[in-house]
Design an enzyme around this catalytic site. Structure first.
Site, PDB file in Angstrom:
ATOM      1  N   LYS A  76     -37.703 -38.938  47.152  1.00 48.63           N
ATOM      2  CA  LYS A  76     -36.899 -40.101  46.732  1.00 48.63           C
ATOM      3  C   LYS A  76     -36.009 -40.592  47.869  1.00 48.63           C
ATOM      4  O   LYS A  76     -35.963 -41.789  48.165  1.00 48.63           O
ATOM      5  CB  LYS A  76     -36.052 -39.729  45.501  1.00 48.63           C
ATOM      6  N   THR A  77     -35.309 -39.668  48.513  1.00 53.37           N
ATOM      7  CA  THR A  77     -34.435 -40.047  49.635  1.00 53.37           C
ATOM      8  C   THR A  77     -35.250 -40.597  50.799  1.00 53.37           C
ATOM      9  O   THR A  77     -34.862 -41.588  51.436  1.00 53.37           O
ATOM     10  CB  THR A  77     -33.606 -38.832  50.092  1.00 53.37           C
ATOM     11  N   ASP A 121     -27.621 -41.291  45.578  1.00 51.10           N
ATOM     12  CA  ASP A 121     -28.366 -40.135  45.106  1.00 51.10           C
ATOM     13  C   ASP A 121     -27.685 -39.575  43.852  1.00 51.10           C
ATOM     14  O   ASP A 121     -26.478 -39.725  43.680  1.00 51.10           O
ATOM     15  CB  ASP A 121     -28.412 -39.072  46.202  1.00 51.10           C
ATOM     16  N   THR A 170     -32.882 -37.208  39.159  1.00 53.09           N
ATOM     17  CA  THR A 170     -33.821 -36.238  38.594  1.00 53.09           C
ATOM     18  C   THR A 170     -33.786 -36.278  37.071  1.00 53.09           C
ATOM     19  O   THR A 170     -34.602 -35.637  36.425  1.00 53.09           O
ATOM     20  CB  THR A 170     -33.463 -34.813  39.067  1.00 53.09           C
ATOM     21  N   ARG A 229     -40.844 -30.812  50.067  1.00 52.26           N
ATOM     22  CA  ARG A 229     -39.665 -30.107  50.580  1.00 52.26           C
ATOM     23  C   ARG A 229     -39.921 -28.607  50.650  1.00 52.26           C
ATOM     24  O   ARG A 229     -39.586 -27.950  51.639  1.00 52.26           O
ATOM     25  CB  ARG A 229     -38.449 -30.396  49.697  1.00 52.26           C
TER      26      ARG A 229
END
Length: 346
Positions: A76-77, A121, A170, A229
């Site tokens: 997402k980031t 975020d 999330t 990640r």
């Protein structure tokens, strides 16, 4: 590119939070792709974003507000920064918990230029008062501030440049409907395929100048929980193991040794995943059992179980959600080499 006045601020990430010195964060940032063509996976989202960005460029307009949601570590980031790079805009980075007062939000968005992007975020953790201030800012590009108190209080409306908010969360269900409705584009990031994870690992290995064997990357991709990640973090840990125990080359045998040392099994389950499943099996006869009870028995936070461990266990079919609680499936019993009970009361 959107036409705007030149400023002395470089076109780089302008963070509203202190810069983290954590090595893991620096490592992740260094491996992030910078363009949509470099971004692996999420093909439907990439196609939509490409059209969306090109259309905004042709109209010479800022892009609409974007909401990205999905499990942690899916990109997402990274996508938020890619959108800023593709548009040619500056991006300011903050998070929901960091914006505590109306004045904090006012200071941030009043300094945004035309076409700038504000990335928030964990946007679901915004204070409700802050949310209400965001509504006119997102819709009318205006900021309503109450000046004074009591009978003398008055509302002051400040005009803002046309900017874009990219929100990441999330927990989409925790966003209020008025806030969700103000995002023109909403995308759900799914778990990646093992083939996509392998491509990501190949790119990361090139950037890190790590010599690898293809079969070694296949082992890492199969144990990365379909999450970039985690894949990059496992690559870093195995690289450390290779440099200390071998000549620095990642081989299948070396990966197996390193992952065993890290307590990551052949399906990507770590020690905590197995402890959650074993606790439900041994203490609660496989379930059903409530999330609060699982958290208390495993000494893990409810949010950690629900947001980090449970989604993957559900994805691979090791856990079921029922109205009465969580249940461990037969596949999980087989994986943990436990005898499956003849009957489950559901």
């Amino acid at each position: 590119m959107i036409e705007r006045e030149e400023t002395n601020v470089p076109k780089s990430i302008l963070s509203t939070e202190p810069v983290e010195g954590d090595n893991e964060t620096t490592f992740e940032v260094g491996l992030r792709p910078q363009t949509l063509s470099e971004f692996v996976g999420q093909n439907d989202i990439k196609q939509n974003l490409t059209i969306f960005i090109e259309a905004a460029k042709k109209r010479n307009e800022p892009i609409e507000h974007v909401l990205l949601y999905g499990n942690p570590g899916l990109g997402k980031t990274t996508l938020a920064h890619i959108i800023a790079n593709e548009i040619g805009s500056q991006i300011r980075v903050t998070s929901g918990p960091a914006i505590e007062k109306v004045g904090d939000l006012a200071a941030i968005i009043s300094n945004l230029g035309r076409g700038d992007i504000l990335f928030i975020d964990e946007i679901h953790r915004l204070n409700k008062t802050i949310e209400e201030i965001l509504y006119p800012a997102m819709e009318d590009y205006a900021l309503d501030i109450i000046v004074g108190k009591g009978p003398t209080a008055r509302t002051l409306r400040l005009s803002l440049e046309k900017f874009t908010i990219i929100g990441a969360t999330t927990r989409l269900s925790l966003l209020s409907s008025p806030l969700r409705d103000r995002f023109g584009v909403t995308h759900h990031l799914n778990f990646y395929t093992e083939e996509d994870i392998k491509k990501i690992l190949e790119r990361s290995a090139r950037l890190l100048n790590v010599e690898t064997e293809p079969s070694a990357l296949e082992i890492l991709s199969s144990r990365s929980r379909r999450t970039p990640r985690i894949a990059n973090r496992l690559l870093r840990r195995v690289r450390d193991f290779a440099q200390v125990k071998a000549n620095g080359c990642l081989t299948p045998g070396l990966c197996e040794q390193a992952l065993k040392l890290l307590s990551v099994d052949e399906l990507g389950l770590d020690q905590t995943d197995r402890r959650i499943l074993e606790t439900i099996i041994e203490k609660f006869s496989g379930g059903p059992v409530g999330l609060n009870t699982i958290a208390a028995a495993t000494q893990e936070e409810i949010e950690t179980i629900e947001e980090v461990h449970e989604p993957f266990l559900l994805q691979i079919g090791f856990l079921d959600r029922t109205p009465r609680g969580r249940i461990v499936t037969e596949n999980a019993y087989k994986h943990l080499k436990c005898a499956f009970p003849n009957k489950h009361l559901i």
